[in-house]
Design a protein around this motif. Structure first.
Motif, mmCIF file in Angstrom:
data_model
loop_
_atom_site.group_PDB
_atom_site.id
_atom_site.type_symbol
_atom_site.label_atom_id
_atom_site.label_comp_id
_atom_site.label_asym_id
_atom_site.label_seq_id
_atom_site.Cartn_x
_atom_site.Cartn_y
_atom_site.Cartn_z
ATOM 1 N N PRO A 129 -13.056 13.794 5.309
ATOM 2 C CA PRO A 129 -13.117 12.424 5.827
ATOM 3 C C PRO A 129 -11.867 12.062 6.621
ATOM 4 O O PRO A 129 -10.748 12.316 6.185
ATOM 5 N N ALA A 130 -12.074 11.445 7.774
ATOM 6 C CA ALA A 130 -10.951 11.139 8.662
ATOM 7 C C ALA A 130 -10.061 10.028 8.135
ATOM 8 O O ALA A 130 -8.938 9.862 8.601
ATOM 9 N N GLU A 149 -13.538 8.131 18.054
ATOM 10 C CA GLU A 149 -14.572 7.200 17.627
ATOM 11 C C GLU A 149 -15.680 7.905 16.849
ATOM 12 O O GLU A 149 -16.286 7.328 15.941
ATOM 13 N N GLU A 150 -15.948 9.158 17.197
ATOM 14 C CA GLU A 150 -16.980 9.917 16.492
ATOM 15 C C GLU A 150 -16.560 10.252 15.059
ATOM 16 O O GLU A 150 -17.409 10.450 14.188
ATOM 17 N N ILE A 154 -18.118 4.066 10.005
ATOM 18 C CA ILE A 154 -18.204 2.603 10.000
ATOM 19 C C ILE A 154 -17.987 2.065 8.587
ATOM 20 O O ILE A 154 -17.334 1.039 8.384
ATOM 21 N N GLN A 155 -18.518 2.776 7.597
ATOM 22 C CA GLN A 155 -18.336 2.398 6.199
ATOM 23 C C GLN A 155 -17.735 3.583 5.440
ATOM 24 O O GLN A 155 -18.445 4.350 4.795
ATOM 25 N N PRO A 156 -16.413 3.749 5.519
ATOM 26 C CA PRO A 156 -15.780 4.895 4.867
ATOM 27 C C PRO A 156 -15.917 4.855 3.342
ATOM 28 O O PRO A 156 -15.912 3.779 2.734
ATOM 29 N N PRO A 167 -10.884 -0.924 7.926
ATOM 30 C CA PRO A 167 -10.724 -0.342 9.274
ATOM 31 C C PRO A 167 -9.377 -0.632 9.916
ATOM 32 O O PRO A 167 -8.805 0.243 10.582
ATOM 33 N N ASP A 168 -8.866 -1.849 9.739
ATOM 34 C CA ASP A 168 -7.564 -2.194 10.331
ATOM 35 C C ASP A 168 -6.443 -1.371 9.715
ATOM 36 O O ASP A 168 -5.527 -0.916 10.414
#
Length: 270
Positions: A129-130, A149-150, A154-156, A167-168
């Motif tokens: 996971p990034a 972006e890839e 969106i929901q880690p 996300p921030d």
């Protein structure tokens, strides 16, 4: 026609510096007017790009991406095996190699210590996971924006209380990775396990590879600055050279330029 385009690509790829149409015509023994037509076709499909001066040509991002991301895992592993072994020998911890492909980061190789008296961590192969793994963070921070972006979900997923999912905050951490040149996972997937990774910067694509070490947090964290980072940084330069089949001097220049570019981009956002 296809053979002529291939010869033209080979000439551009093999040039010590970007060549213009006249030089390519002499090298390939093809009329300059034909060179212009062929170059135009290659530019249109992204295989060739025009340099800033407007009259010289280099391989395009699309071609570079295909060539480098298309290398087999075994090809890359064989190219950097000596660097991985040096990392493990110097740090005494498990070394890993990761790569970007298909919108995700995979661990593709693990090198374990050979000291039978010391336990070690084996992280396994496959997707990382990034937002929570140092190998993927190092790639996400330095890869081109469109590829980044890839990588970012969106929901880690939250693995434990140490996992950052906002996300921030994830973006802030990636900014820090770009600023300092390395990524850390401090118990964000498995508590008590830490890892450190650095990007392997590939010219014009950024970090589509990374390398690092993983082990118990109580062993990894105290030696990050003085022991782990010096060897990782040095071996990442050599790994870049091996992957790209270029000289170590070229790789050092590429890494320096990539880091400087990332820092400049970071400053523009603040």
């Amino acid at each position: 026609m296809q053979e002529r385009l291939i010869r033209l690509l080979e000439a551009i790829a093999g040039a010590a510096s970007p060549m213009n149409a006249s030089e390519l015509a002499r090298l390939t023994d093809v009329p300059r007017a034909t060179i212009y037509r062929n170059i135009s076709s290659l530019v249109d499909c992204g295989f060739v790009e025009v340099t800033d001066c407007g009259s010289r040509y280099v391989l395009g991002m699309r071609f570079v991406k295909i060539a480098l991301t298309g290398k087999s895992d075994m090809h890359v592993i064989n190219a950097v095996s000596a660097m991985m072994q040096q990392v493990v020998k110097t740090t005494g911890e498990t070394g890993f190699l990761a790569r970007y492909r298909g919108g995700r980061v995979d661990l593709i190789h693990i090198e374990t210590p050979d000291n039978p008296s010391l336990s070690y961590i084996y992280p396994g192969l496959g997707p990382r996971p990034a937002h929570a793994c140092s190998s993927a963070k190092a790639i996400a921070a330095f890869i081109t924006p469109e590829l980044r972006e890839e990588l970012l979900d969106i929901q880690p997923m939250r693995f434990n209380q140490n996992t950052i999912t906002d996300p921030d905050l994830i973006q802030r951490e990636l900014n820090q990775v770009r600023r300092y040149g390395y990524a850390i996972c401090d118990g964000e997937i498995d508590e008590g396990v830490s890892s450190v990774a650095v990007p392997i910067n590939v010219e014009r694509l950024g970090a589509i590879f990374s390398m690092g070490v993983v082990g118990p947090s109580n062993r990894i964290k105290p030696m990050v600055q003085n022991r782990i980072l010096p060897v990782l940084s040095a071996e990442a330069v050599r790994a870049a050279a091996a992957i790209q089949h270029c000289s170590v001097v070229d790789a050092e220049t590429t890494n320096a330029e990539a880091l400087a570019s990332a820092s400049a981009g970071l400053n523009e956002t603040h």
